[in-house]
Design a protein around this motif. Structure first.
Motif, PDB file in Angstrom:
ATOM      1  N   ALA A  58      84.097-114.416  -6.375  1.00 36.39           N
ATOM      2  CA  ALA A  58      82.695-114.504  -6.771  1.00 36.39           C
ATOM      3  C   ALA A  58      82.522-115.456  -7.954  1.00 36.39           C
ATOM      4  O   ALA A  58      81.538-116.209  -8.024  1.00 36.39           O
ATOM      5  CB  ALA A  58      82.164-113.116  -7.125  1.00 36.39           C
ATOM      6  N   ALA A  64      80.322-118.962  -7.887  1.00 36.12           N
ATOM      7  CA  ALA A  64      79.282-119.302  -8.861  1.00 36.12           C
ATOM      8  C   ALA A  64      79.395-120.764  -9.287  1.00 36.12           C
ATOM      9  O   ALA A  64      78.379-121.416  -9.566  1.00 36.12           O
ATOM     10  CB  ALA A  64      79.384-118.385 -10.082  1.00 36.12           C
ATOM     11  N   GLN A 100      71.435-121.120 -10.820  1.00 39.05           N
ATOM     12  CA  GLN A 100      71.993-119.857 -10.339  1.00 39.05           C
ATOM     13  C   GLN A 100      73.394-119.589 -10.904  1.00 39.05           C
ATOM     14  O   GLN A 100      73.904-118.481 -10.781  1.00 39.05           O
ATOM     15  CB  GLN A 100      72.087-119.876  -8.813  1.00 39.05           C
ATOM     16  CG  GLN A 100      70.763-120.044  -8.105  1.00 39.05           C
ATOM     17  CD  GLN A 100      70.930-120.213  -6.608  1.00 39.05           C
ATOM     18  OE1 GLN A 100      71.955-119.865  -6.039  1.00 39.05           O
ATOM     19  NE2 GLN A 100      69.912-120.760  -5.955  1.00 39.05           N
ATOM     20  N   GLY A 122      75.521-115.909 -11.675  1.00 43.40           N
ATOM     21  CA  GLY A 122      76.687-115.576 -10.859  1.00 43.40           C
ATOM     22  C   GLY A 122      77.909-115.254 -11.694  1.00 43.40           C
ATOM     23  O   GLY A 122      78.657-114.308 -11.387  1.00 43.40           O
TER      24      GLY A 122
END
Length: 249
Positions: free
Chosen positions: A154, A158, A165, A169
């Motif tokens: 994850a 990001a 964004q 993230g």
């Protein structure tokens, strides 16, 4: 360790190993000597321990903005030495600040993307909460590293996200959203700050410019009345404050 000169283009590229690396300083110590300075009263209805101002250097100043002894820390939110300093010294520093003789200013020296994300979030609420949230985030630092290691996919995703964004993230992968929500910053409030790319860029730019101007390459680095110090720890730094004329109440 050399500080990471972060930019928005590079804001996800630093490996986690950078965040885990040791930190320290190599600046020469200047001896500051002075007579004991008498306490300075705060304005009626206030106290120096609750007084916070944002400086021209974009640092958060706790205490008397006109204090004759001005202590500045350049800090990173992914620096273990900064976390140790926070745990060992902040209570005593606040006792010096309460006299009105010493102010304590915290400035960012950004090392990596997680650091920039935390720096953004601790500034997200009232200015009076910035240093408090910073100290709590340093206490959470081992868990942040553990979360990122566990959520590595994850975290890397990001990095490929659009810039607006990206930091949300990172915060999610590091477990920061829940951490700060438990301390009064709603998820929506955090998201607004983490998508404010102009403010995030300003934090990064100020860090890079000041690091270059003052030749600050590691964290924590301390200045006392604009003179760079090289303390061995809080005991050494406190002795320097006292030589400069500071005393606790």
């Amino acid at each position: 360790m050399t500080a990471f000169r972060i930019s928005m283009k590079l804001a996800i590229t630093a490996p986690l190993a950078l965040a885990l690396a040791a930190c320290g300083g190599d600046a020469a110590t200047d001896e500051l000597e002075g007579d004991v300075i008498a306490p300075i009263e705060a304005p009626d209805g206030t106290n120096w321990g609750d007084t916070v101002n944002v400086s021209e250097s974009d640092g958060y100043v706790l205490g008397n903005p006109e204090a004759p002894i001005k202590l500045v820390e350049y800090a990173s939110h992914t620096c273990g030495g900064c976390a140790s300093f926070s745990a060992q010294a902040k209570t005593s520093i606040k006792e010096y600040v309460a006299t009105g003789v010493v102010s304590f200013e915290q400035r960012n020296l950004v090392r990596d993307p997680i650091d920039l994300t935390v720096a953004t979030l601790v500034r997200c609420g009232a200015k009076e909460n910035m240093q408090v949230l910073s100290d709590e985030a340093w206490g959470f630092l081992p868990q942040i590293f553990e979360n990122v290691q566990r959520n590595q996919a994850a975290y890397e995703t990001a990095g490929a996200a659009p810039i607006e964004q990206r930091f949300a993230g990172i915060a999610q992968a590091a477990g920061l959203i829940d951490f700060f929500a438990a301390r009064g910053l709603s998820a929506d409030q955090q998201l607004a700050c983490l998508t404010d790319t102009a403010t995030i860029q300003a934090i990064a730019d100020n860090s890079a410019a000041q690091g270059e101007e003052l030749n600050i390459t590691a964290t924590p680095t301390f200045l006392l009345n604009d003179r760079k110090l090289d303390p061995l720890g809080w005991e050494d730094l406190e002795a320097t404050l006292q030589r400069a004329g500071a005393r606790q109440e």
